[in-house]
Scaffold this active site. Structure first.
Site, PDB file in Angstrom:
ATOM      1  N   HIS A 267     -30.028  23.379 -43.189  1.00 51.68           N
ATOM      2  CA  HIS A 267     -31.185  24.203 -42.809  1.00 51.68           C
ATOM      3  C   HIS A 267     -31.143  24.916 -44.101  1.00 51.68           C
ATOM      4  O   HIS A 267     -31.513  25.599 -44.831  1.00 51.68           O
ATOM      5  CB  HIS A 267     -31.654  24.194 -41.478  1.00 51.68           C
ATOM      6  CG  HIS A 267     -32.731  25.829 -41.116  1.00 51.68           C
ATOM      7  ND1 HIS A 267     -33.916  24.593 -41.417  1.00 51.68           N
ATOM      8  CD2 HIS A 267     -32.795  27.183 -41.840  1.00 51.68           C
ATOM      9  CE1 HIS A 267     -34.623  26.555 -41.683  1.00 51.68           C
ATOM     10  NE2 HIS A 267     -34.511  27.460 -41.341  1.00 51.68           N
ATOM     11  N   GLU A 268     -30.029  25.751 -44.130  1.00 55.43           N
ATOM     12  CA  GLU A 268     -29.861  27.146 -44.177  1.00 55.43           C
ATOM     13  C   GLU A 268     -29.039  26.983 -45.862  1.00 55.43           C
ATOM     14  O   GLU A 268     -29.162  27.626 -46.824  1.00 55.43           O
ATOM     15  CB  GLU A 268     -28.411  27.946 -43.244  1.00 55.43           C
ATOM     16  CG  GLU A 268     -28.472  28.535 -41.880  1.00 55.43           C
ATOM     17  CD  GLU A 268     -30.167  29.260 -42.115  1.00 55.43           C
ATOM     18  OE1 GLU A 268     -30.355  30.169 -42.714  1.00 55.43           O
ATOM     19  OE2 GLU A 268     -30.866  29.306 -40.729  1.00 55.43           O
ATOM     20  N   HIS A 271     -31.879  27.082 -47.637  1.00 56.22           N
ATOM     21  CA  HIS A 271     -32.267  28.708 -48.160  1.00 56.22           C
ATOM     22  C   HIS A 271     -31.553  29.001 -49.340  1.00 56.22           C
ATOM     23  O   HIS A 271     -31.731  28.995 -50.337  1.00 56.22           O
ATOM     24  CB  HIS A 271     -32.216  29.424 -46.692  1.00 56.22           C
ATOM     25  CG  HIS A 271     -33.050  29.365 -46.266  1.00 56.22           C
ATOM     26  ND1 HIS A 271     -34.413  29.298 -45.782  1.00 56.22           N
ATOM     27  CD2 HIS A 271     -33.333  29.101 -44.579  1.00 56.22           C
ATOM     28  CE1 HIS A 271     -35.298  29.357 -45.132  1.00 56.22           C
ATOM     29  NE2 HIS A 271     -34.686  29.061 -44.188  1.00 56.22           N
ATOM     30  N   GLU A 298     -39.132  28.711 -46.025  1.00 57.65           N
ATOM     31  CA  GLU A 298     -38.872  27.269 -45.276  1.00 57.65           C
ATOM     32  C   GLU A 298     -38.946  26.386 -45.832  1.00 57.65           C
ATOM     33  O   GLU A 298     -38.172  24.737 -45.184  1.00 57.65           O
ATOM     34  CB  GLU A 298     -39.804  28.148 -43.896  1.00 57.65           C
ATOM     35  CG  GLU A 298     -39.459  27.694 -42.324  1.00 57.65           C
ATOM     36  CD  GLU A 298     -37.823  28.505 -41.909  1.00 57.65           C
ATOM     37  OE1 GLU A 298     -37.412  28.453 -42.770  1.00 57.65           O
ATOM     38  OE2 GLU A 298     -37.683  27.701 -41.176  1.00 57.65           O
TER      39      GLU A 298
HETATM   40 CO    CO Z   1     -34.839  29.091 -42.276  1.00 61.48          CO
END
Ligand code: CO
Length: 504
Positions: A267-268, A271, A298
């Site tokens: 997830h990160e 980003h 996101e």
């Molecule tokens: Co996030």
């Protein structure tokens, strides 16, 4: 002064201001990684001084004059040129920022830095009383901020607009209305399904050192560059794109569950890829060198975490790799069983660990409470009770302690009120973008099966990242997919996945 000279002066000032604010980004990162707890008050002073300097420099009337000069020139003729986009977004930011008194900005930074430290303590002890006085202060300041900005309808609109420019409460309510009905129906089917995945597979012993090695190798396969980025450990994972050649991502490890750090890292890193995919070398300091909105941000993290990381083709390649590291816990586990285990749907307390099907209900709950806190219909002292009763209603389970309830998220302590809906917008955007990526690359699954993730990264970079703030979120979605944001791709994606796993 010619319009071009005004523009150049404006860009020069913006770069200086962004250098200053990037310094507070690194202090923020340090605060959440290595800073000794005893430095909290000093750090609050550092951060509030920096935020005051940034605010004062950006709201200098000269900046307003420069923007006006540019607006009256032919620099804005082509609406999607970098110059026109920069001028448009700087005008929007300037008009908002000049409405905030400098002392309010300074106070918000100071109070939220302290509130954050108390939240960490309250969460560790699961004691809401420790956090309550700080939540009261934060909400009072957020109300002041909303009043200073001004708003139509309710104060929430003023704050949401900071994170998702142009979005309104009504938009979010509409999205949730459609999504909620479909989700409730989907969850019901899952509940009554004949098949159930064996979740114990991912709830065995997973050595933290090996988890770190595996997470780093997956992030590297995604194209996250450890020469221009770092992965560290924190209480509440996040990503910060500090500047050119410096993108930091954070995760947290659970020795008894594989999912948390693994999908957290993906997830990160998603980003992080967005931050490093923006053309900061050319546009640093200007809106063209920044991400569009939190919802779009996101969408990038959720796509890597879910559409990629929770897909079967991805694990066809990566499961054998994981089995070489976690020899005991993954011995003899089949691809289908592993795929079921990582996609298991079950109501749970913690948002960041939630499965895709229940995730958006976590957001709905927070969105409702935030709105009520800002209108004053809900008092901060009543948050735990209200949280727990809504949780029971949506998830059918009792919250056992506030650390698993209203104290779990960092946002309110950090003054990030109005931020939560962007997570759900991100989930919706990610499904729309992924559908289009698949259309453009029909062999995407086969690529994943070979462990090849870089074509997707290139697609995202070319279609989304490089544009910086050239387009606003809704326009970007139309430009990339040819259609406005829609909830159906997300529902279709989830239905296809869960009907296979659960056999309905
Ligand atoms: Co996030």
């Amino acid at each position: 002064m010619s319009a071009q000279a005004s523009y150049d002066e404006l860009v020069k000032r913006c770069k200086e201001i962004t250098l200053l604010s990037s310094t507070s980004s690194i202090l923020y990162w340090d605060q959440h990684t290595f800073m000794p707890a005893g430095a909290a008050a000093f750090r609050a002073d550092q951060m509030s001084l920096l935020s005051k300097l940034v605010h004062t420099q950006f709201t200098d009337p000269k900046v307003g004059e420069l923007i006006s000069d540019c607006e009256q020139s032919d620099l804005v003729n082509d609406a999607v040129s970098p110059e026109a986009a920069n001028i448009r977004e700087l005008r929007w930011q300037y008009d908002k920022q000049t409405k905030l008194p400098a002392d309010l900005v300074e106070e918000i930074t100071k109070i939220t830095t302290l509130a954050n430290q108390h939240w960490v303590d309250a969460r560790a002890k699961s004691d809401f009383k420790i956090f309550l006085p700080w939540l009261e202060k934060v909400i009072a300041l957020e109300k002041k901020k909303a009043d200073a900005y001004g708003y139509e309808g309710e104060p929430y609109n003023a704050l949401l607009d900071d994170y998702e420019p142009g979005a309104t409460v009504d938009d979010v309510v509409e999205v949730f209305k459609n999504l909620r009905n479909e989700l409730v129906e989907l969850l019901q089917k899952i509940k009554n399904a004949p098949k159930k995945p064996d979740v114990s597979i991912v709830e065995r012993e997973y050595d933290v050192k090996l988890q770190k090695i595996f997470g780093e190798s997956v992030a590297a396969a995604m194209g996250f560059d450890f020469n221009t980025g770092r992965l560290d450990t924190t209480t509440h994972p996040f990503c910060t794109g500090i500047g050119i050649g410096d993108t930091r991502i954070l995760t947290r490890y659970n020795p008894n569950r594989l999912n948390d750090a693994l999908f957290g890292t993906m997830h990160e890193a998603g980003h992080g890829l967005y931050e490093s995919g923006i053309d900061k070398a050319t546009h640093f300091g200007t809106p063209m060198g920044e991400s569009v909105s939190l919802g779009i941000h996101e969408s990038q993290s959720r796509m890597w975490e879910n559409q990629v990381g929770r897909s079967k083709p991805f694990w066809k390649y990566f499961l054998p790799q994981a089995q070489r590291l976690f020899r005991k816990s993954l011995a003899g586990v089949s691809l289908d069983d592993f795929y079921g285990a990582i996609n298991n749907v079950t109501p749970s307390y913690i948002r960041v660990e939630a499965d895709e099907a229940t995730y958006n209900l976590h957001i709905l709950l927070r969105f409702e409470l935030e709105r009520a806190l800002l209108t004053g219909d809900l008092k901060p002292a009543d948050v735990p009770g209200e949280w727990n009763s809504r949780f029971k209603k949506y998830f059918g389970i009792e919250v056992d302690k506030d650390a698993n309830g209203c104290l779990q998220d960092v946002h309110w302590s950090a003054g990030l009120v109005g931020y939560f809906p962007t997570y759900t917008l991100g989930n919706l955007y990610s499904a729309c973008f992924f559908d289009k990526a698949r259309q453009d690359m029909p062999d995407l699954d086969q690529q994943f099966e070979r462990g090849e993730l870089l074509n997707l990264r290139e697609w995202l970079r070319n279609n989304i990242h490089v544009h910086g703030q050239r387009y606003r979120a809704g326009d970007l979605c139309k430009k990339v997919t040819g259609k406005p944001l829609d909830y159906k791709p997300l529902i279709d994606y989830m239905t296809a996945k869960y009907s296979e796993i659960y056999g309905f």
